[in-house]
Design a protein around this motif. Structure first.
Motif, PDB file in Angstrom:
ATOM      1  N   ALA A  25     -12.828  13.220 -10.754  1.00 16.73           N
ATOM      2  CA  ALA A  25     -12.233  14.343 -11.480  1.00 16.73           C
ATOM      3  C   ALA A  25     -10.975  13.937 -12.226  1.00 16.73           C
ATOM      4  O   ALA A  25     -10.655  14.495 -13.273  1.00 16.73           O
ATOM      5  N   ALA A  26     -10.243  12.968 -11.711  1.00 18.81           N
ATOM      6  CA  ALA A  26      -8.998  12.577 -12.360  1.00 18.81           C
ATOM      7  C   ALA A  26      -9.224  12.007 -13.741  1.00 18.81           C
ATOM      8  O   ALA A  26      -8.326  11.989 -14.570  1.00 18.81           O
ATOM      9  N   ALA A  27     -10.443  11.516 -14.010  1.00 16.35           N
ATOM     10  CA  ALA A  27     -10.721  10.929 -15.301  1.00 16.35           C
ATOM     11  C   ALA A  27     -11.311  11.927 -16.276  1.00 16.35           C
ATOM     12  O   ALA A  27     -11.585  11.597 -17.420  1.00 16.35           O
ATOM     13  N   CYS A  28     -11.518  13.179 -15.843  1.00 15.81           N
ATOM     14  CA  CYS A  28     -12.193  14.167 -16.681  1.00 15.81           C
ATOM     15  C   CYS A  28     -11.289  14.639 -17.805  1.00 15.81           C
ATOM     16  O   CYS A  28     -10.099  14.786 -17.644  1.00 15.81           O
ATOM     17  N   VAL A  29     -11.890  14.944 -18.946  1.00 16.97           N
ATOM     18  CA  VAL A  29     -11.215  15.640 -20.025  1.00 16.97           C
ATOM     19  C   VAL A  29     -11.963  16.937 -20.217  1.00 16.97           C
ATOM     20  O   VAL A  29     -13.150  16.948 -20.493  1.00 16.97           O
ATOM     21  N   THR A  30     -11.274  18.077 -20.033  1.00 20.65           N
ATOM     22  CA  THR A  30     -11.953  19.354 -20.050  1.00 20.65           C
ATOM     23  C   THR A  30     -11.566  20.153 -21.271  1.00 20.65           C
ATOM     24  O   THR A  30     -10.570  19.874 -21.933  1.00 20.65           O
ATOM     25  N   PRO A 372      -9.557  25.757 -12.265  1.00 17.75           N
ATOM     26  CA  PRO A 372     -10.255  24.598 -11.712  1.00 17.75           C
ATOM     27  C   PRO A 372      -9.304  23.419 -11.550  1.00 17.75           C
ATOM     28  O   PRO A 372      -8.443  23.175 -12.409  1.00 17.75           O
ATOM     29  N   ASN A 373      -9.470  22.676 -10.461  1.00 17.23           N
ATOM     30  CA  ASN A 373      -8.527  21.580 -10.245  1.00 17.23           C
ATOM     31  C   ASN A 373      -8.682  20.460 -11.266  1.00 17.23           C
ATOM     32  O   ASN A 373      -7.785  19.630 -11.413  1.00 17.23           O
ATOM     33  N   THR A 374      -9.785  20.448 -12.002  1.00 22.83           N
ATOM     34  CA  THR A 374      -9.868  19.511 -13.118  1.00 22.83           C
ATOM     35  C   THR A 374      -8.805  19.813 -14.165  1.00 22.83           C
ATOM     36  O   THR A 374      -8.333  18.907 -14.862  1.00 22.83           O
TER      37      THR A 374
END
Length: 545
Positions: A25-30, A372-374
């Motif tokens: 999740a730390a690498a996600c771009v939302t 969301p924690n993302t």
């Protein structure tokens, strides 16, 4: 917009950010499901490592300060509430200039971001009982434990042992288990509590990951409630404690389990309210706070809908009145408002996500701030963290027995790394507090103080990570989650307390917890005259050894 349509829009917003799974999740771009332009936050430069394409100019990246789908609703406020701030909503506080000079005399006013990471069900001795200099497991000159917990009905007394297994079964952790474990101050009833109440793996031993748990290696087969971990199993937690500041007298806010602990985390109380519109009729309650007649489950969850069960004041009421930004970050699949749909995304358990059940959040239109924690990782990367953040794990990553300690540590490490690897000016203005909500049935040798009818509870692990934390310091002050609220209030609210006589939301809480004499002050953990400590970016899975 009808409330059901609002709920559906919010649910889609919460899940829209779930673009990758699990611990990546730390690498996600939302991206937001709402394309409408919003005012920008000034004064925060873009991170040099962030892609300019991910944040269009002139848009507010996350809805921390601007109400979106949920309107302020003064007509829904319960009896006795001061409706003036609801009829005339306050303006947001201006974003502080992160490049302003640091002023040692200003103390905690140098901090602009307070982050609270809350895991589950571990005691202080279970994680830091052998940490050098801490008030840990009593030992003799050879380093052997001098304490033990008797086995009921047998001439066996189980001593603490080094538990090499990252899967623990743990023990019971409600009010009865607390009383039995404390044993009238002898602190030796942990095994007896386990034999009386059992644990989840005893009830369902074949359910994963229960088969991976184990007892002690000695002939007496000591249950793992007497086990302790060291830097071998939790190297990152010990590295944070060695580098920054460890708390060895952090007591859970109540002698009970996860839900009341999280209610105390945000409101300094846990109660049952039998009259749905009168906070003065609420009474302290730990077993199943929020339960109401006709509810099909033991505890209220967002899919149960109205009436909302928690009608006393919480800290978001004060933050709203002062225009202070906040975010409560949960798994992208979590339900925040009925009707709830089954999205294929990881969830935070409802007992770790109580804010959707607070009337304060409803009437102030702040439900958008349960995110969301993302989105937390995105805000950390872009330098747009709110003033106050609570970050909750998803199922399987909370360290709730029998789940893996290593997986939970990896999750916390990713949260901490995200802040450390964000813009330097944001890191320099941030303090990250990591703690666990209750003792999980595990042994601890320190008798908790009793400050009111609700606790405190047994000690839990806790530490603070910040460039300004006193390095390698062990804080021996008596603390509880009430100290977190006190710090928020002192930094952002001019010292205003959750006090029913002054906060404009009267309720029947027995104690203004932030003001009890025994409570220490977390402001003493920081030294703004020192050279700022550098980020300690760690491997989420460092291995064992």
């Amino acid at each position: 917009m009808a409330r059901a349509d609002v709920a559906r829009a919010a649910r889609l917003r919460l899940t829209a950010s779930f673009v990758c799974a699990g611990l990546v999740a730390a690498a996600c771009v939302t991206s937001s499901a709402d394309p409408s332009p919003q005012p920008s936050i000034g004064g925060t430069p873009e991170s040099p490592t962030a892609s300019p394409a991910t944040q269009p100019a002139g848009e507010l990246p996350l809805p921390f300060l601007v109400p979106d789908r949920f309107p302020v609703a003064p007509e829904r406020a319960p009896l006795g509430v001061d409706r003036r701030p609801l009829r005339s909503p306050p303006s947001p506080q201006p974003v502080a200039d992160p490049f302003r000079p640091f002023d040692p005399a200003a103390g905690i006013m140098n901090l602009d971001h307070l982050v609270f990471v809350v895991q589950e069900n571990r005691s202080f001795d279970h994680y830091f009982g052998t940490f050098p200099g801490a008030d840990g497991i009593p030992v003799d000159e050879r380093g052997e434990p001098t304490v033990c917990a008797p086995e009921p009905g047998r001439e066996i007394c189980h001593r603490p042992y080094h538990d090499l297994n990252v899967f623990d079964a743990g023990g019971p952790h409600g009010e009865l288990a607390s009383a039995v474990s404390i044993a009238d101050g002898r602190m030796n009833g942990f095994v007896r509590a386990l034999r009386i109440k059992g644990n989840g793996c005893e009830k369902d031993p074949t359910v994963p990951p229960c088969p991976k748990t184990s007892s002690g290696t000695e002939g007496a087969r000591t249950p793992d409630v007497m086990g302790y971990h060291t830097a071998r199993e939790i190297p990152n937690y010990w590295a944070y404690a060695r580098t920054y500041t460890l708390h060895d007298r952090m007591f859970a806010p109540t002698d009970s389990w996860t839900l009341p602990a999280h209610l105390f985390l945000v409101s300094a109380w846990s109660a049952r309210c039998r009259v749905p519109d009168d906070p003065m009729a609420c009474v302290s309650f730990q077993r199943n706070p929020g339960r109401r007649p006709g509810l099909q489950t033991r505890n209220w969850t967002p899919d149960a809908g109205e009436p909302l069960p928690y009608i006393w004041a919480d800290i978001t009421w004060l933050l709203y009145k002062a225009g202070v930004s906040w975010g409560y970050f949960v798994g992208p699949g979590s339900c925040i408002v009925a009707p709830c749909e089954d999205f294929e995304a990881t969830e935070t358990r409802a007992v770790q996500n109580p804010l959707p059940g607070f009337r304060t959040v409803d009437v102030t239109g702040q439900l958008d701030n349960v995110l969301p924690n993302t989105d937390f990782f995105e805000a950390a990367r872009d330098g747009t963290l709110p003033s106050v953040s609570w970050v909750m794990p998803t199922e399987g990553l909370a360290e709730h027995p029998p789940h893996s300690v290593a997986d939970g540590q990896a999750w916390v490490t990713q949260v901490v790394n995200a802040v450390m690897q964000g813009p330097q000016e944001q890191w320099l203005r941030t303090a990250i507090f990591v703690t666990w909500d209750d003792w999980g049935g595990f042994y601890d040798h320190v008798l908790p103080p009793v400050i009111d009818e609700n606790g405190w509870g047994l000690r839990v692990p806790a530490f603070v990570i910040s460039p300004w934390a006193k390095p390698g310091f062990i804080d021996h002050q008596t603390l509880s989650f009430d100290a977190y609220l006190k710090l928020i209030e002192d930094r952002f609210l001019g010292g205003e307390r959750l006090d029913p006589e002054t906060d404009g939301w009267p309720d029947a809480r027995p104690t203004v917890r932030e003001e009890v004499e025994e409570l220490g002050d977390l402001a003493g953990n920081f030294d703004f005259t020192q050279q700022p400590l550098p980020p300690l970016v760690l491997d989420p899975y460092p291995g064992v050894g």
